[in-house]
Design a protein around this motif. Structure first.
Motif, short mmCIF file in Angstrom:
data_model
loop_
_atom_site.label_atom_id
_atom_site.label_comp_id
_atom_site.label_asym_id
_atom_site.label_seq_id
_atom_site.Cartn_x
_atom_site.Cartn_y
_atom_site.Cartn_z
N GLU A 1 1.46 9.94 0.70
CA GLU A 1 0.57 8.82 0.36
C GLU A 1 -0.59 9.23 -0.55
OE1 GLU A 1 1.99 5.68 1.34
OE2 GLU A 1 3.29 7.44 1.38
N SER B 1 -8.60 -0.90 5.23
CA SER B 1 -7.64 -1.85 5.80
C SER B 1 -7.31 -1.52 7.26
CB SER B 1 -6.32 -1.81 5.03
OG SER B 1 -6.53 -2.00 3.65
N VAL C 1 -1.14 0.51 -3.37
CA VAL C 1 -2.32 -0.37 -3.45
C VAL C 1 -2.66 -0.77 -4.90
CG1 VAL C 1 -4.61 -0.80 -2.45
CG2 VAL C 1 -3.18 0.94 -1.45
N GLY D 1 0.83 -1.20 0.00
CA GLY D 1 0.00 0.00 0.00
C GLY D 1 0.86 1.25 0.00
N ARG D 2 2.11 1.09 0.38
CA ARG D 2 3.01 2.24 0.51
C ARG D 2 3.27 2.92 -0.83
NH1 ARG D 2 7.32 2.00 4.98
NH2 ARG D 2 6.41 0.59 6.51
N GLN E 1 -4.45 11.34 4.92
CA GLN E 1 -3.14 10.75 5.24
C GLN E 1 -2.04 11.72 4.78
OE1 GLN E 1 -2.48 6.79 3.83
NE2 GLN E 1 -4.33 5.97 4.80
N ASP F 1 -7.29 2.59 7.62
CA ASP F 1 -6.88 3.23 6.36
C ASP F 1 -7.95 3.09 5.29
OD1 ASP F 1 -4.26 3.89 7.23
OD2 ASP F 1 -3.63 1.81 6.89
N LYS G 1 -4.56 7.51 -6.31
CA LYS G 1 -4.91 7.03 -4.96
C LYS G 1 -5.10 8.23 -4.05
CE LYS G 1 -2.54 4.48 -1.17
NZ LYS G 1 -1.94 5.57 -0.42
N LEU H 1 7.59 5.84 0.90
CA LEU H 1 7.59 5.05 2.13
C LEU H 1 8.20 3.66 1.91
CD1 LEU H 1 4.31 5.80 4.13
CD2 LEU H 1 6.53 6.93 4.19
N ASP I 1 -8.53 3.81 1.28
CA ASP I 1 -7.96 4.19 -0.01
C ASP I 1 -9.08 4.27 -1.03
OD1 ASP I 1 -5.22 3.91 0.96
OD2 ASP I 1 -5.58 1.75 0.89
N ASN J 1 -6.36 -4.58 2.10
CA ASN J 1 -5.94 -4.28 0.72
C ASN J 1 -5.32 -5.50 0.03
OD1 ASN J 1 -3.26 -4.37 1.55
ND2 ASN J 1 -2.94 -2.16 1.44
N SER K 1 -6.02 8.91 -0.06
CA SER K 1 -6.07 8.10 1.16
C SER K 1 -6.36 8.91 2.41
CB SER K 1 -4.75 7.35 1.34
OG SER K 1 -4.60 6.40 0.32
#
Ligand code: GLC
Ligand code: MG
Length: 249
Positions: free
Chosen positions: A115, A153, A69, A44-45, A111, A157, A120, A49, A159, A193, A122
């Motif tokens: 991210e 997730s 993701v 997912g990073r 987030q 989290d 995406k 990250l 997404d 995820n 998030s």
């Protein structure tokens, strides 16, 4: 020994138990050399990250990285996301409208900037708020004609992705390119995820012993002989699963 495609989530799946990780790394690099297996991380990073994690833990260089993701695919250590995949996701995706719709929900806490990705968006969302917010957000996005997918997730989290993306379809994109079928593919995960990895086809699946409730619930409601719920946590569970399926003979 046949070659196979090894696809694994990182946080709390491959990474989380250093000793088992070292053992698994050793076996995987041996198999990569001898039989040409391919190693894919599906995380997912963001790549940012991911690099942070790579600096902290000993990770083998993957043959491909599925990041954010499933919305970004990096082949053979490249820094540029695969353009074919990006082009596919850009169809019918309108990031600004997704952001505008999300702004109606005070429970959605953005987030960190790293991210927020091209495909995406998030947020953090508590488990308590999720029960109410997720269906409402879903119906608002749908009403606005936005083709999105919500993935929740670890009870925290959220997404929002283009509808045609997740870890599972990204994995299939690589399978097609490298010509592996589902019986020659093993997928490993621990949280929401990762469900897409287990549900997109009939890949051999390893659910690590420390899996999150959302994945366990999914697993129990979708029983399949090609999924294995390990006893051991993280890389220990992966080792157990690879042995169960006979991939590490
Ligand atoms: C990773 C990502 C985060 C995402 C989460 C669940 O932690 O950094 O953005 O929400 O995975 O997919
Ligand atoms: Mg994980």
């Amino acid at each position: 020994m046949a070659k196979f495609l090894f696809v694994t989530d990182l946080d709390n799946t491959l990474v989380g138990h250093d000793q088992a990780l070292a053992e698994l790394n050793h076996l995987l690099s041996q198999h990569r050399q001898e039989y040409g297996i391919r190693i894919v991380y599906a995380t997912g990073r963001s790549p940012i990250l991911y690099r942070q994690l790579k600096a902290q833990k000993h990770l083998l260089e993957p043959d491909a990285l599925i990041a954010a993701v499933g919305t970004e695919i990096y082949l053979n250590g490249s820094d540029t996301p695969d353009p074919v995949w990006a082009e596919r996701l850009s169809q019918k995706w309108n990031r600004d409208l997704v952001l505008a719709a999300s702004a109606h929900f005070a429970d959605l806490v953005p987030q960190p900037e790293s991210e927020q990705r091209p495909f995406k968006v998030s947020f953090f969302l508590t488990q308590t708020a999720a029960a109410e917010v997720l269906p409402q957000l879903e119906s608002l996005l749908q009403k606005q004609g936005l083709e999105t997918k919500l993935i929740y997730s670890t009870g925290q989290d959220l997404d929002i992705l283009p509808r045609r993306s997740d870890k599972g379809v990204a994995m299939q994109f690589l399978q097609k390119q490298w010509e592996f079928d589902s019986q020659q593919t093993v997928v490993c995960g621990d949280s929401g995820n990762d469900i897409a990895l287990f549900s997109v086809g009939e890949e051999r699946g390893v659910i690590v012993g420390n899996a999150q409730p959302e994945l366990l619930q999914w697993h129990w409601s979708h029983p399949a002989s090609y999924h294995y719920l390990a006893q051991a946590a993280c890389a220990g569970g992966i080792l157990e699963g690879l042995n169960h399926f006979g991939f590490l003979k």
